[in-house]
Design an enzyme around this catalytic site. Structure first.
Site, PDB file in Angstrom:
ATOM      1  CB  SER A 326     -32.029  19.077  -3.038  1.00  0.00           C
ATOM      2  OG  SER A 326     -32.342  17.784  -3.420  1.00  0.00           O
ATOM      3  CD  GLN A 473     -26.779  13.434  -7.293  1.00  0.00           C
ATOM      4  OE1 GLN A 473     -26.120  12.613  -7.928  1.00  0.00           O
ATOM      5  NE2 GLN A 473     -27.311  13.167  -6.117  1.00  0.00           N
ATOM      6  CG  ASP A 619     -34.531  10.924  -5.028  1.00  0.00           C
ATOM      7  OD1 ASP A 619     -33.893  10.060  -5.667  1.00  0.00           O
ATOM      8  OD2 ASP A 619     -34.028  11.993  -4.636  1.00  0.00           O
ATOM      9  CE  LYS A 646     -31.668   8.539  -8.185  1.00  0.00           C
ATOM     10  NZ  LYS A 646     -31.319   9.914  -7.832  1.00  0.00           N
ATOM     11  NE  ARG A 650     -33.415   4.565  -3.924  1.00  0.00           N
ATOM     12  CZ  ARG A 650     -33.212   5.844  -3.658  1.00  0.00           C
ATOM     13  NH1 ARG A 650     -33.673   6.768  -4.477  1.00  0.00           N
ATOM     14  NH2 ARG A 650     -32.590   6.207  -2.563  1.00  0.00           N
TER      15      ARG A 650
END
Ligand code: NAP
Length: 738
Positions: A326, A473, A619, A646, A650
């Site tokens: 990031s 985001q 994440d 994602k 996931r």
């Protein structure tokens, strides 16, 4: 192949006609190969050297009897030959040519035939050599080369199919495009480079005093030019006349570009020089990636990557995982928009951040590196970005696409954001919709998916936005748009998400106010270049934290890890599960908190993961699922529906994979219920998702048998040296390609 061709006639038995004839003869599926040439000696040679089966004596008779006719004469001679053969061409004769230009051949055919025959499909093999004549014929000339067919409105689909089969039989890849496009593309890719070679070699050869020296000391680059300039002058003369308009347009572009470079050299304009050179240097690699449609830095040969993780082992030592993804993305973005030169160290050289880097190069920013994690960005100022030459390709990177969309919505130029197959499936409506509320004009594909076509010259207005989902985001995208939107832009998040954008904007001297769960920016400010030392990525560190936590005898130190409060969910969750985890040497680097993390084995226990920790560890869940599978008791994950959109779904990817390994796990709409227990071996799918791939590697530490993980190429998106570092820490993982 049952194509009913009994006689194939090649008119013009030179390099291309001879090679085609030879290839067709060898292939054997296109009947008897008959040759015709105006030069009887060439024809005789063709017969003697086995290029053709039969030498035609009468062109008229040969055409009447042939099912398939190929014109392989120089482009200037095409019309004359067409006049000679037109009376003998039947409606079902398959007719093509190999001319290097197409517009003029089609115009000639239109003049000659009252109605164009349906069997006529113009073509152009993109293969050749500097040699000419039948003696140079090579049956493998077209192998692995491209052939362009330019079907006309009159061309039958049967004829297109037949010529596709013919060229494919010689090992070529057939592409189809219209005549105008062909001439434009060839003017740029073949005709212009030939003009440059002819002109350069001729100019240097005319230098009075030292022309012999120039050729004596010719190095690789110049030698390549002389090779190209060795092509047949008559053929190129004909091509220049035949494709005059398109070639002139390309020559004008080139002369203008060269003029800019000359001016930059004259006045020492380093920015223009470096900009031109750095963009050109990476152009080849960049475009091959786009063409292969793969994630950003995939080498095409690496597409199939499998990890084979052997069971058992433990982890120990001191390691530093790569830089934070990031922060790496944002360092390029803000460095580009800043005034002055920004130096970045610890930059993650993974595919995703490289995609961002390339996008800014495409928008005219000079960026040097990365070399060993060091990047130098020559900022262009907040209003200095330039229109990119084409769509911005961001590979597999959702962060690049979402953050860039906010920035691009406010620029003075139109732009388009595209990505690889996996990114093209991901939702972009969550950024496009609020940006539209600010006045942006954005077109998406069906269901808000990429590509995003963004209109320039829109004046955005600041707004207050309550995010329906917790997404860093989306927040960052809107804050970046807010740098340009009239007035104030504020974003409220339903749960804390990463605040790297806010911290880094402040670091660049651009004030972002934080009022509880709301971040506020106003337009009209400036960013000032600075130094950025990117901390190691806690998301990458997570795999090793979990590895040490689940594996008896482990004692591992992870150095210089970013412990931003919006990212430490994984530390909190592992501690709640009973992990023995210490933060050492806590410090602040460039506005971001950093520490060394020591983690030693301690038995884990199942917990209901607090939902307020979910966005702080979003994440990290694939690895946390593995931790849960090794814990005593049941772990419940809830409030994590974000995981379903994602890089892969996931939840599903982990449920499927862990079930294959014998773990008792059930998926729920927003999470999973995982019962700790023994882990077996087996073959699992990562679904091209880097974090899924790495999580299953870690699972092998506690598995009874080998775990084979398919589709691991995308691990390079965030952790290029994962396998090497994993092995150094004590895992037994091998990477297999093929
Ligand atoms: P080439 O080796 O010079 O062969 C052309 C042949 O056609 C020569 O034998 C020539 O005879 C013959 N010819 C000329 N006018 C004729 C006529 N009116 N009737 C019958 N035969 C005639 O040239 P090439 O390199 O094969 O090029 C042929 C075509 O392929 C051209 O249209 C070119 O644009 C295209 N092409 C060439 C390349 C390349 O790299 N060379 C690549 C792709 C496409 P003479 O020797 O008596 O003139």
């Amino acid at each position: 192949m049952s194509n009913n061709i009994k006689k194939a006639l090649i008119i013009g038995l030179g390099l291309i006609g001879g090679s085609l004839a030879k290839g067709l003869r060898k292939n054997g599926s296109f009947g008897e190969v008959i040759g015709f040439d105006r030069d009887p000696d060439e024809l005789e040679k063709g017969l003697l050297t086995g290029v053709i089966d039969v030498a035609a004596e009468s062109l008229a008779q040969a055409v009447s009897e042939a099912d398939l006719v190929v014109l392989a004469v120089p482009v200037k001679a095409m019309e004359k030959v067409l006049v000679d053969i037109a009376p003998f061409i039947a409606e079902d004769t398959f007719l093509t040519d190999v001319g290097s230009t197409k517009g003029n051949v089609v115009e000639a055919a239109q003049r000659v035939f009252t109605a164009l025959p349906s069997g006529f499909v113009p073509g152009h093999p993109i293969a050749g050599s500097e040699k000419s004549g039948v003696e140079a014929a090579d049956e493998n000339l077209f192998l692995n080369h491209k052939v362009i067919l330019t079907p006309l409105a009159e061309s039958s689909s049967g004829a297109v199919k037949l010529f596709t089969e013919m060229w494919s039989a010689l090992g070529a890849e057939v592409l189809v495009m219209n005549v105008e496009k062909h001439d434009e593309v060839l003017a740029a890719t073949s005709h212009l480079p030939h003009m440059l070679a002819f002109s350069l070699v001729d100019t240097l050869a005319q230098e009075q005093d030292n022309n012999t020296d120039i050729f004596r000391y010719a190095a690789g680059g110049f030698r390549d030019f002389t090779r190209i300039a060795g092509s047949d002058p008559t053929m190129w003369h004909d091509i220049c006349l035949a494709n005059k308009e398109a070639l002139l347009a390309q020559l004008d572009r080139f002369v203008a570009g060269l003029g800019n470079l000359r001016a930059a050299i004259e006045c020492g304009d380093s920015e223009t020089m470096l900009g031109t050179f750095t963009r050109a240097r990476v152009a080849r690699e960049h475009f091959s990636r786009i063409l292969s449609g793969t994630a950003y830095s995939h080498d095409m040969s690496n597409q199939q990557v499998t990890f084979r993780a052997q069971p058992g082992g433990s982890v120990s030592g001191k390691i530093r995982v790569p830089g934070d993804k990031s922060i790496s993305h944002r360092s390029i973005m803000l460095g580009s928009l800043a005034d002055g030169v920004t130096e970045v160290t610890g930059f993650l050289e993974g595919e995703d951040s490289l995609a961002t880097l390339q996008a800014f190069r495409d928008m005219g920013v000079v960026i040097e590196g990365p070399v060993d994690g060091n990047v130098t960005i020559y900022g262009v100022g907040i209003n200095g970005l330039q229109a990119p030459p084409g769509p911005l390709y961001v590979g597999n990177s959702g962060t690049s696409m979402r953050l860039l969309s906010g920035l691009l919505a406010a620029q003075q130029f139109d732009s388009e954001l595209t990505g690889d197959a996996s990114l093209t499936k991901r939702p972009m409506g969550r950024v496009a919709d609020p940006l539209r509320l600010m006045g942006a004009e954005i077109e998406t594909a069906e269901n808000g998916r990429p590509p995003l076509k963004i209109k320039g010259k829109r004046s955005l207005t600041g707004m207050h936005y309550e995010m329906p989902m917790a997404s860093a985001q989306v927040k960052s995208c809107l804050l970046l748009a807010g740098l340009y939107a009239e007035g104030q832009t504020s974003v409220t998040e339903p749960a804390p998400t990463r605040d790297h954008t806010e911290r880094m904007l402040n670091g660049f001297g651009y004030s972002v106010e934080q009022e509880g769960a709301t971040a506020v920016v106003s337009s009209g400010g400036q960013l000032h270049a600075c130094r950025i030392d990117v901390p190691a990525d806690i998301s990458s560190a997570t795999f090793f934290m979990v590895a040490a936590a689940i594996c008896p005898d482990s004692d591992l130190v992870l150095e210089h890890v970013g412990i931003n409060p919006t990212r430490i969910g994984v530390i909190n969750i592992l501690r709640l599960m009973g992990a023995n985890l210490e933060l050492l040497n806590e410090r602040e680097v460039g506005g971001e908190p950093v520490a060394d993390i020591r983690i030693r084995y301690a038995p884990l226990k199942g917990i209901h993961i607090p939902e307020d920790q979910v966005p702080l560890a979003i994440d990290e869940f694939p690895a946390l699922f593995v931790a849960a599978a090794c814990a005593e008791g049941t772990t419940i994950v809830s409030g994590a529906e974000e995981l379903r959109v994602k890089e892969s779904d996931r939840i599903q990817s982990m449920v499927d994979g862990l079930k294959t390994l014998g773990v008792d796990i059930e998926g729920t709409p927003d999470g999973a219920v995982i019962k700790g227990g023994p882990i077996g071996g087996g073959v699992v799918e990562s679904h091209d998702d880097h974090r899924i791939a790495m999580s299953f590697c870690i699972a092998a530490l506690r598995a009874k048998d080998t775990i084979v993980i398919n589709e691991c190429a995308n691990v390079a998106t965030s952790f290029p040296d994962f396998v090497e570092l994993a092995c150094a820490a004590g895992l037994k993982v091998e990477r297999e390609e093929g």
